[in-house]
Enzyme design. Sequence first.
Site, PDB file in Angstrom:
ATOM      1  N   ASP A 195       0.856  -1.191   0.000  1.00 18.74           N
ATOM      2  CA  ASP A 195       0.000   0.000   0.000  1.00 18.74           C
ATOM      3  C   ASP A 195       0.883   1.230   0.000  1.00 18.74           C
ATOM      4  O   ASP A 195       1.896   1.252   0.687  1.00 18.74           O
ATOM      5  CB  ASP A 195      -0.932   0.029   1.224  1.00 18.74           C
ATOM      6  CG  ASP A 195      -1.940   1.149   1.093  1.00 18.74           C
ATOM      7  OD1 ASP A 195      -2.843   1.029   0.234  1.00 18.74           O
ATOM      8  OD2 ASP A 195      -1.806   2.175   1.791  1.00 18.74           O
TER       9      ASP A 195
HETATM   10  N1  GTP Z   1       3.233   3.948 -12.281  1.00 18.42           N
HETATM   11  C1  GTP Z   1       3.169   4.599 -11.082  1.00 18.42           C
HETATM   12  N2  GTP Z   1       2.201   4.228 -10.198  1.00 18.42           N
HETATM   13  C2  GTP Z   1       2.186   4.905  -9.011  1.00 18.42           C
HETATM   14  C3  GTP Z   1       3.082   5.948  -8.693  1.00 18.42           C
HETATM   15  N3  GTP Z   1       2.780   6.382  -7.436  1.00 18.42           N
HETATM   16  C4  GTP Z   1       1.738   5.646  -6.986  1.00 18.42           C
HETATM   17  N4  GTP Z   1       1.397   4.739  -7.940  1.00 18.42           N
HETATM   18  C5  GTP Z   1       0.305   3.744  -7.879  1.00 18.42           C
HETATM   19  O1  GTP Z   1      -0.734   4.284  -7.070  1.00 18.42           O
HETATM   20  C6  GTP Z   1      -1.424   3.201  -6.471  1.00 18.42           C
HETATM   21  C7  GTP Z   1      -1.470   3.441  -4.969  1.00 18.42           C
HETATM   22  O2  GTP Z   1      -2.660   2.911  -4.476  1.00 18.42           O
HETATM   23  P1  GTP Z   1      -2.717   1.598  -3.547  1.00 18.42           P
HETATM   24  O3  GTP Z   1      -3.947   1.691  -2.720  1.00 18.42           O
HETATM   25  O4  GTP Z   1      -1.410   1.386  -2.840  1.00 18.42           O
HETATM   26  O5  GTP Z   1      -2.850   0.373  -4.571  1.00 18.42           O
HETATM   27  P2  GTP Z   1      -4.039   0.102  -5.604  1.00 18.42           P
HETATM   28  O6  GTP Z   1      -3.637   0.620  -6.950  1.00 18.42           O
HETATM   29  O7  GTP Z   1      -5.336   0.582  -5.050  1.00 18.42           O
HETATM   30  O8  GTP Z   1      -4.049  -1.489  -5.719  1.00 18.42           O
HETATM   31  P3  GTP Z   1      -4.154  -2.523  -4.504  1.00 18.42           P
HETATM   32  O9  GTP Z   1      -2.744  -2.958  -4.195  1.00 18.42           O
HETATM   33  O10 GTP Z   1      -4.994  -3.661  -5.051  1.00 18.42           O
HETATM   34  O11 GTP Z   1      -4.803  -1.804  -3.349  1.00 18.42           O
HETATM   35  C8  GTP Z   1      -0.652   1.915  -6.784  1.00 18.42           C
HETATM   36  O12 GTP Z   1      -1.253   1.245  -7.866  1.00 18.42           O
HETATM   37  C9  GTP Z   1       0.716   2.454  -7.183  1.00 18.42           C
HETATM   38  O13 GTP Z   1       1.381   1.579  -8.075  1.00 18.42           O
HETATM   39  C10 GTP Z   1       4.076   6.301  -9.661  1.00 18.42           C
HETATM   40  O14 GTP Z   1       4.899   7.211  -9.481  1.00 18.42           O
HETATM   41  N5  GTP Z   1       4.082   5.598 -10.831  1.00 18.42           N
END
Ligand code: GTP
Length: 200
Positions: A72
């Site tokens: 996360d």
């Molecule tokens: N490509 C990329 N993705 C980012 C960056 N910063 C944050 N993210 C994405 O933002 C999202 C953060 O949300 P989370 O709640 O951690 O994860 P999610 O996408 O909801 O997916 P889950 O793991 O199923 O909860 C993740 O998918 C990270 O990969 C970045 O600089 N580049």
Amino acid sequence: MPTLVLASQSASRRRLLESAGLKPTIMVSNVDEETDFFNAMTPEDMVIALAITKAHTVREQVNYPAIIIGCDSTFEFEGQSLGKPGTAHVAKERAQRVRGKSGYLHTGHCVIDTEQEREISDRITTKVTFTDMTDAEIDDYIESGEPLHVAGGFTLDGFSSPFIPSIEGDYTNVVGISMPFLRSAMTQLGYSWPEVKLMK
Ligand SMILES: Nc1nc2c(ncn2[C@@H]2O[C@H](COP(=O)(O)OP(=O)(O)OP(=O)(O)O)[C@@H](O)[C@H]2O)c(=O)[nH]1
């Protein structure tokens, strides 16, 4: 050889693993992140708690030898946790707040070895510094739709890369999984990196 399971819907996390030669099986946890329980925590504690919850939620669905990875991420700015903006209005307000300043991208990680019944969890932090984006640049970036669904509303490896002149710490951690941490966790669990690449 255990199966490598990524407990995440994140395409960014999947790409990080696959780009390093790993072959993850995707199992989305669907954990509700927007609860008072998690929102009451500090940003640093929240990402660890959510990573552990995601990994254990998927663990309950797995009845074969597996290494399960839950993560996360959130962006801490002036003590506040800035998750996914969700709307263009929130994304614009945030971009105008962070421009010319720095914040901290925290990613919590939980790696579970179902056979050994062991798990390694940790939080990795990367300092991210933004340049002074103009309002026109912010509007154009938000028009792309990209910032709405990523922690902090920016992508180091995407449309906002021109606006991030420096980071202090692990690049892959910002994208979604600290690959050096993953290697360290696998080593602690007794697997060499070449062995990890054979898992699928
Ligand atoms: N490509 C990329 N993705 C980012 C960056 N910063 C944050 N993210 C994405 O933002 C999202 C953060 O949300 P989370 O709640 O951690 O994860 P999610 O996408 O909801 O997916 P889950 O793991 O199923 O909860 C993740 O998918 C990270 O990969 C970045 O600089 N580049």
